[in-house]
Design a protein around this motif. Structure first.
Motif, PDB file in Angstrom:
ATOM      1  N   ILE A 137      -2.578  -2.195  12.614  1.00 35.12           N
ATOM      2  CA  ILE A 137      -1.670  -1.991  13.713  1.00 35.12           C
ATOM      3  C   ILE A 137      -1.236  -0.748  13.106  1.00 35.12           C
ATOM      4  N   SER A 138      -1.231  -0.031  14.188  1.00 34.90           N
ATOM      5  CA  SER A 138      -1.450   1.688  14.501  1.00 34.90           C
ATOM      6  C   SER A 138       0.048   1.737  14.014  1.00 34.90           C
ATOM      7  N   ILE A 139      -0.535   3.146  12.880  1.00 32.47           N
ATOM      8  CA  ILE A 139       1.035   3.809  13.059  1.00 32.47           C
ATOM      9  C   ILE A 139       1.662   4.448  14.042  1.00 32.47           C
ATOM     10  N   ASP A 140       1.309   4.241  15.703  1.00 29.50           N
ATOM     11  CA  ASP A 140       2.398   5.007  16.755  1.00 29.50           C
ATOM     12  C   ASP A 140       3.690   3.789  17.033  1.00 29.50           C
ATOM     13  N   PHE A 141       3.220   2.694  16.215  1.00 26.93           N
ATOM     14  CA  PHE A 141       4.350   1.662  16.224  1.00 26.93           C
ATOM     15  C   PHE A 141       5.498   2.396  15.520  1.00 26.93           C
ATOM     16  N   ILE A 142       5.538   3.101  14.181  1.00 23.40           N
ATOM     17  CA  ILE A 142       6.645   3.613  14.038  1.00 23.40           C
ATOM     18  C   ILE A 142       7.081   4.390  14.451  1.00 23.40           C
ATOM     19  N   ALA A 143       6.116   5.552  15.175  1.00 22.18           N
ATOM     20  CA  ALA A 143       6.579   6.679  16.288  1.00 22.18           C
ATOM     21  C   ALA A 143       8.010   5.733  17.722  1.00 22.18           C
ATOM     22  N   GLN A 144       6.897   5.280  18.097  1.00 21.68           N
ATOM     23  CA  GLN A 144       7.862   4.246  19.181  1.00 21.68           C
ATOM     24  C   GLN A 144       9.378   3.746  18.541  1.00 21.68           C
ATOM     25  N   LEU A 145       9.358   3.438  16.952  1.00 18.47           N
ATOM     26  CA  LEU A 145      10.611   2.113  16.457  1.00 18.47           C
ATOM     27  C   LEU A 145      11.297   3.917  16.343  1.00 18.47           C
ATOM     28  N   ALA A 155       0.522  -1.241  -0.160  1.00 13.97           N
ATOM     29  CA  ALA A 155       0.081  -0.237  -0.035  1.00 13.97           C
ATOM     30  C   ALA A 155       1.061   0.941  -0.519  1.00 13.97           C
ATOM     31  N   CYS A 156       2.357   0.973   0.908  1.00 14.56           N
ATOM     32  CA  CYS A 156       3.124   2.058   0.506  1.00 14.56           C
ATOM     33  C   CYS A 156       2.991   2.850  -1.112  1.00 14.56           C
ATOM     34  N   PRO A 157       3.280   4.256  -0.853  1.00 11.60           N
ATOM     35  CA  PRO A 157       4.211   4.449  -1.718  1.00 11.60           C
ATOM     36  C   PRO A 157       5.831   4.705  -2.075  1.00 11.60           C
ATOM     37  N   ASN A 158       5.723   4.225  -0.846  1.00 10.80           N
ATOM     38  CA  ASN A 158       7.693   4.589  -1.155  1.00 10.80           C
ATOM     39  C   ASN A 158       8.058   2.794  -0.597  1.00 10.80           C
ATOM     40  N   GLY A 159       6.709   1.616  -0.946  1.00 15.02           N
ATOM     41  CA  GLY A 159       7.590   0.268  -0.921  1.00 15.02           C
ATOM     42  C   GLY A 159       8.315   0.370   0.265  1.00 15.02           C
ATOM     43  N   SER A 160       7.652   0.952   1.547  1.00 18.63           N
ATOM     44  CA  SER A 160       7.747   0.997   2.639  1.00 18.63           C
ATOM     45  C   SER A 160       7.307  -0.446   4.062  1.00 18.63           C
ATOM     46  N   ASN A 169      11.521   4.586   2.910  1.00 20.51           N
ATOM     47  CA  ASN A 169      11.888   4.772   4.336  1.00 20.51           C
ATOM     48  C   ASN A 169       9.557   5.131   4.776  1.00 20.51           C
ATOM     49  N   CYS A 170       9.336   5.317   5.603  1.00 18.46           N
ATOM     50  CA  CYS A 170       8.152   6.090   5.961  1.00 18.46           C
ATOM     51  C   CYS A 170       8.492   7.796   5.930  1.00 18.46           C
ATOM     52  N   THR A 171       7.703   7.997   4.985  1.00 16.08           N
ATOM     53  CA  THR A 171       6.878   9.421   4.926  1.00 16.08           C
ATOM     54  C   THR A 171       5.996  10.139   5.052  1.00 16.08           C
ATOM     55  N   ASN A 172       4.750   9.202   6.179  1.00 16.50           N
ATOM     56  CA  ASN A 172       3.504   9.689   7.079  1.00 16.50           C
ATOM     57  C   ASN A 172       2.055   9.786   5.840  1.00 16.50           C
ATOM     58  N   HIS A 173       2.633   8.571   5.061  1.00 16.83           N
ATOM     59  CA  HIS A 173       1.257   8.556   3.999  1.00 16.83           C
ATOM     60  C   HIS A 173       0.073   7.933   4.807  1.00 16.83           C
ATOM     61  N   GLY A 174       0.295   6.553   6.020  1.00 19.30           N
ATOM     62  CA  GLY A 174      -0.617   6.600   6.957  1.00 19.30           C
ATOM     63  C   GLY A 174      -1.521   5.214   5.716  1.00 19.30           C
ATOM     64  N   ALA A 175      -1.098   5.194   4.668  1.00 22.01           N
ATOM     65  CA  ALA A 175      -1.648   4.335   3.991  1.00 22.01           C
ATOM     66  C   ALA A 175      -1.104   2.464   3.784  1.00 22.01           C
ATOM     67  N   CYS A 176      -0.347   2.219   5.061  1.00 21.07           N
ATOM     68  CA  CYS A 176      -0.226   1.220   5.853  1.00 21.07           C
ATOM     69  C   CYS A 176      -0.498   0.895   6.275  1.00 21.07           C
TER      70      CYS A 176
END
Ligand code: SF4
Ligand code: FES
Length: 257
Positions: free
Chosen positions: A228-236, A168-173, A213-220
């Motif tokens: 799975i919440s993108i909050d976990f990316i902030a924690q990562l 789903a991610c436009p960056n293939g992240s 890399n992640c650019t905060n699209h939120g498509a994932c």
């Protein structure tokens, strides 16, 4: 119901693919999407043609094997649902569907709708474990865990490793997958000893395998069948910064940087 399918057919990793048109006839609304494909494949086999290759195992939404992009949506149109749990009642008679494999540089197509997701295994090998003597089963509750930490670790552990987030991610992240795997260990006491090496190793492997890399699209998060919440990316990201700051002085002292 009757449907028209445009299915991505590709004989192997290094040959060009193309869409082929098929008709799925007399499909019951109670069938799952994969059962509908089974019916189409049965027809192809009876006609002496090559069946459509697609991946599946449990067909219960728990193993992470299945994954098809349906009309541009990884796992199809229903939120929080794997394609094996998607039922034909969510489609209409006469619908035209375009079926594609996950599209990402790190997931090369093996055949038709099947992609190579070994890159996820390599990320896990780079740190998604704890080093403990296993021995016999420990007593339950021998190590106290805070309830809110246990709940969040459980939310992260719901990731089935399907790869829809990458598709789903436009960056293939692969940040959502990696973040879930890092978080479910780093939130628990058993995951603390290797917490920093883990995040550095897994992120490094993610980069080596060609994920973006992640650019905060939120498509994932929107595509994830397990929510799975993108909050976990902030924690990562927090863990990664802590790890990088903690290792940089040591590596500098050893002349590595
Ligand atoms: S984070 Fe969600 S979409 Fe990504 S691999 Fe895990 S379950 Fe699949
Ligand atoms: S086949 Fe196991 S999750 Fe779909």
């Amino acid at each position: 119901m009757n449907l028209v399918l445009h299915v991505w057919r590709q004989a192997g990793p290094n040959v060009p693919g193309r869409f082929e048109r098929y008709e799925a006839r007399d499909i019951s609304a109670h069938m799952s999407f994969l059962e509908m494909l089974d019916v189409v494949n049965q027809g192809l086999l009876e006609a002496g043609k090559e069946p459509i290759a697609f991946e599946h195992d449990c067909r219960e939404g728990i193993c992470g094997s299945c994954g098809i992009v349906i009309n541009g949506n990884p796992h199809g149109p229903l939120p929080r649902t794997t394609v094996c749990q998607l039922h034909m009642r969510h489609f209409k008679n006469g619908d035209e569907l375009w079926l594609e494999p996950w599209r990402a540089r790190a997931f090369p197509v093996i055949k038709d709708l099947v992609v190579d997701r070994n890159a996820f295994d390599r990320i896990i090998q780079a740190g998604g474990y704890i080093s403990v003597r296993t021995g016999s089963a420990p007593d339950a509750n021998a190590i106290p865990v805070r309830k809110d930490h246990a709940d969040r670790a459980m939310d992260a552990a719901a990731c089935i490793g399907c790869g829809a987030c990458v598709a789903a991610c436009p960056n293939g992240s692969a940040m959502l997958f990696t973040a879930a795997k890092v978080a479910h260990l780093s939130l628990l006491p058993q995951g603390q000893p290797e917490r920093l090496e883990r995040v550095l190793g897994m992120v490094d492997q993610m980069d080596q395998d060609g994920f973006g890399n992640c650019t905060n699209h939120g498509a994932c998060e929107a595509a994830c069948p397990k929510g799975i919440s993108i909050d976990f990316i902030a924690q990562l990201n927090c863990d990664w910064v802590r790890a990088a700051l903690s290792y940089a002085p040591r590596e500098a002292a050893e002349g590595a940087i």
